[in-house]
Scaffold this motif. Structure first.
Motif, PDB file in Angstrom:
ATOM      1  N   LYS A   3       0.830  -1.205   0.000  1.00  0.00           N
ATOM      2  CA  LYS A   3       0.000   0.000   0.000  1.00  0.00           C
ATOM      3  C   LYS A   3       0.864   1.253   0.000  1.00  0.00           C
ATOM      4  O   LYS A   3       0.527   2.245  -0.636  1.00  0.00           O
ATOM      5  N   GLN A   4       1.976   1.196   0.702  1.00  0.00           N
ATOM      6  CA  GLN A   4       2.874   2.348   0.726  1.00  0.00           C
ATOM      7  C   GLN A   4       3.493   2.565  -0.655  1.00  0.00           C
ATOM      8  O   GLN A   4       3.576   3.694  -1.140  1.00  0.00           O
ATOM      9  N   ALA A   5       3.893   1.489  -1.319  1.00  0.00           N
ATOM     10  CA  ALA A   5       4.460   1.597  -2.663  1.00  0.00           C
ATOM     11  C   ALA A   5       3.422   2.133  -3.635  1.00  0.00           C
ATOM     12  O   ALA A   5       3.734   2.969  -4.489  1.00  0.00           O
ATOM     13  N   GLU A   6       2.184   1.676  -3.504  1.00  0.00           N
ATOM     14  CA  GLU A   6       1.124   2.158  -4.373  1.00  0.00           C
ATOM     15  C   GLU A   6       0.864   3.644  -4.134  1.00  0.00           C
ATOM     16  O   GLU A   6       0.672   4.418  -5.080  1.00  0.00           O
ATOM     17  N   ALA A   7       0.887   4.043  -2.871  1.00  0.00           N
ATOM     18  CA  ALA A   7       0.689   5.457  -2.541  1.00  0.00           C
ATOM     19  C   ALA A   7       1.805   6.310  -3.133  1.00  0.00           C
ATOM     20  O   ALA A   7       1.556   7.420  -3.636  1.00  0.00           O
ATOM     21  N   GLU A   8       3.030   5.808  -3.094  1.00  0.00           N
ATOM     22  CA  GLU A   8       4.162   6.531  -3.679  1.00  0.00           C
ATOM     23  C   GLU A   8       4.017   6.657  -5.193  1.00  0.00           C
ATOM     24  O   GLU A   8       4.307   7.709  -5.765  1.00  0.00           O
ATOM     25  N   ARG A   9       3.556   5.601  -5.852  1.00  0.00           N
ATOM     26  CA  ARG A   9       3.337   5.647  -7.297  1.00  0.00           C
ATOM     27  C   ARG A   9       2.238   6.650  -7.643  1.00  0.00           C
ATOM     28  O   ARG A   9       2.362   7.418  -8.595  1.00  0.00           O
ATOM     29  N   ASP A  10       1.168   6.630  -6.852  1.00  0.00           N
ATOM     30  CA  ASP A  10       0.090   7.598  -7.083  1.00  0.00           C
ATOM     31  C   ASP A  10       0.580   9.026  -6.897  1.00  0.00           C
ATOM     32  O   ASP A  10       0.241   9.918  -7.676  1.00  0.00           O
TER      33      ASP A  10
END
Length: 60
Positions: A3-10
């Protein structure tokens, strides 16, 4: 972690999108300045667009 990686990508995608919007706005402002200084530039651009349309509609 995922979820943290996805948030960073977003976050990165939003930053890249905002930078693109900023550059686009700058270019539009520059174009408006050129047209204001040289009104015939708009007419020339319109003629260029018409030419492009005519060429694209011509059968092979």
């Amino acid at each position: 972690m995922a979820k943290q990686a996805e948030a960073e990508r977003d976050k990165l995608a939003k930053i890249i999108s905002a930078e693109g919007e900023f550059l686009s706005a700058q270019k539009l402002g520059d174009t408006a300045d050129i047209i204001a200084a040289h009104p015939i530039a708009l007419q020339l651009r319109n003629l260029q667009v018409l030419l492009e349309i005519a060429v694209s509609k011509t059968p092979p």
